[in-house]
Write an enzyme that holds these catalytic residues in place. Structure first.
Site, mmCIF file in Angstrom:
data_model
loop_
_atom_site.group_PDB
_atom_site.id
_atom_site.type_symbol
_atom_site.label_atom_id
_atom_site.label_comp_id
_atom_site.label_asym_id
_atom_site.label_seq_id
_atom_site.Cartn_x
_atom_site.Cartn_y
_atom_site.Cartn_z
ATOM 1 C CB ILE A 155 32.555 41.103 45.820
ATOM 2 C CG1 ILE A 155 33.143 41.196 47.224
ATOM 3 C CG2 ILE A 155 32.476 39.637 45.383
ATOM 4 C CD1 ILE A 155 32.322 40.493 48.281
ATOM 5 C CE1 TYR A 156 28.398 41.157 38.329
ATOM 6 C CE2 TYR A 156 29.061 43.409 37.826
ATOM 7 C CZ TYR A 156 28.478 42.216 37.444
ATOM 8 O OH TYR A 156 27.990 42.079 36.169
ATOM 9 C CB THR A 157 34.137 45.521 39.823
ATOM 10 O OG1 THR A 157 34.624 45.759 41.149
ATOM 11 C CG2 THR A 157 32.896 46.370 39.603
ATOM 12 C CB THR A 159 33.712 38.143 40.043
ATOM 13 O OG1 THR A 159 32.618 38.978 39.648
ATOM 14 C CG2 THR A 159 33.675 37.890 41.535
ATOM 15 C CE LYS A 160 30.198 39.397 35.672
ATOM 16 N NZ LYS A 160 29.829 38.142 34.964
#
Length: 258
Positions: A155-157, A159-160
């Site tokens: 999820i984090y990657t 979003t980035k």
């Protein structure tokens, strides 16, 4: 005199880490600061430190970037106090570190709301002011935004990666208005990021020790000040023909694919 003297700079996620460090460095250069974060006590403390360091004036607005009303209030109060905006630093971020099998939609929504939705909406809200000042935007992304990832960071990657595309697309669209948009993509910076995702202090320290070994240059993690230097460069007149750039500050780590 610094070129940032008397310029109005909005910094999200300013109560700690990269955001606080950026605010303090700009304070030394006489900037007018609009700081936002969710923790009122920490935000007020950073604001006081900025005043003591030489900021010409400091506004702090407590707000949650997952809420539309709060984002609108941040820009509205900034404009009411200062009348203009020269730089927007979209620094606030939220990380979900979890295997896909355990991820919840609430975590997904929260991460995307802060890391993507807020970047886009604050850009929209600040745009009329940035067009008048021929200002610029610096988004804080990650070296994990494109070709590289880690287990548990889906999820984090994602979003980035979206943040990078917002950076590039908005840079192209806003170039005709004289507004530049860039991103800084750091590797591991020793802040409170791990503890914010549920790590204990011991787990956090151990994770930073292991991560440091993966940065080829000097085998250490990135210093907060090194990220701040990149932010200030991209926001400055030294970068007048740089837009749509995602500047890695990673000690060569992206070259290793780890």
């Amino acid at each position: 005199m610094s070129e940032f003297a008397s310029k109005v700079i909005v910094i999200t996620g300013a109560s700690s880490g990269i955001g606080a460090a950026t605010a303090k460095e700009l304070s030394k250069q006489g900037a007018l600061l609009s700081l936002t974060g969710r923790n009122k006590e920490r935000l007020a403390q950073v604001a006081d430190e900025c005043k003591n360091l030489g900021a010409k004036d400091v506004l702090y607005v407590v707000g949650d970037l997952s809420k539309q009303d709060d984002m609108e209030r941040i820009i509205k109060e900034t404009a009411e106090k200062f009348g203009e905006i020269h730089v927007l630093v979209n620094n606030a971020g939220f990380a979900v570190i979890s295997p896909i099998a355990d991820v919840t939609l609430d975590e997904f929504d929260r991460c995307f709301n802060v890391n993507v939705r807020a970047v886009l909406y604050l850009t929209k809200l600040a745009l009329p002011y940035l067009e008048k000042t021929k200002g610029n935007i610096v988004n804080i992304s990650s070296f994990l935004s494109s070709m590289y990832t880690l287990p548990g960071f889906t999820i984090y990657t994602t979003t980035k990666a979206a943040c990078d595309h917002i950076t590039k697309s908005s840079a192209l669209e806003l170039a005709k208005n004289g507004v530049r948009v860039n991103a800084v993509n750091p590797a591991v910076v020793e802040t409170n990021a791990y503890t914010n995702t549920g790590f204990s202090e011991e787990q956090s320290k151990a994770a930073y020790v292991e991560q440091a070994k993966l940065h080829p240059l000097n085998e250490r993690n990135i210093k907060v000040e090194e990220v701040v230097d990149a932010i200030l460069f991209l926001a400055s007149d030294k970068a007048t023909m740089i837009t749509g750039n995602c500047l890695r500050v990673d000690g060569g780590r992206a070259l290793t694919g780890q």
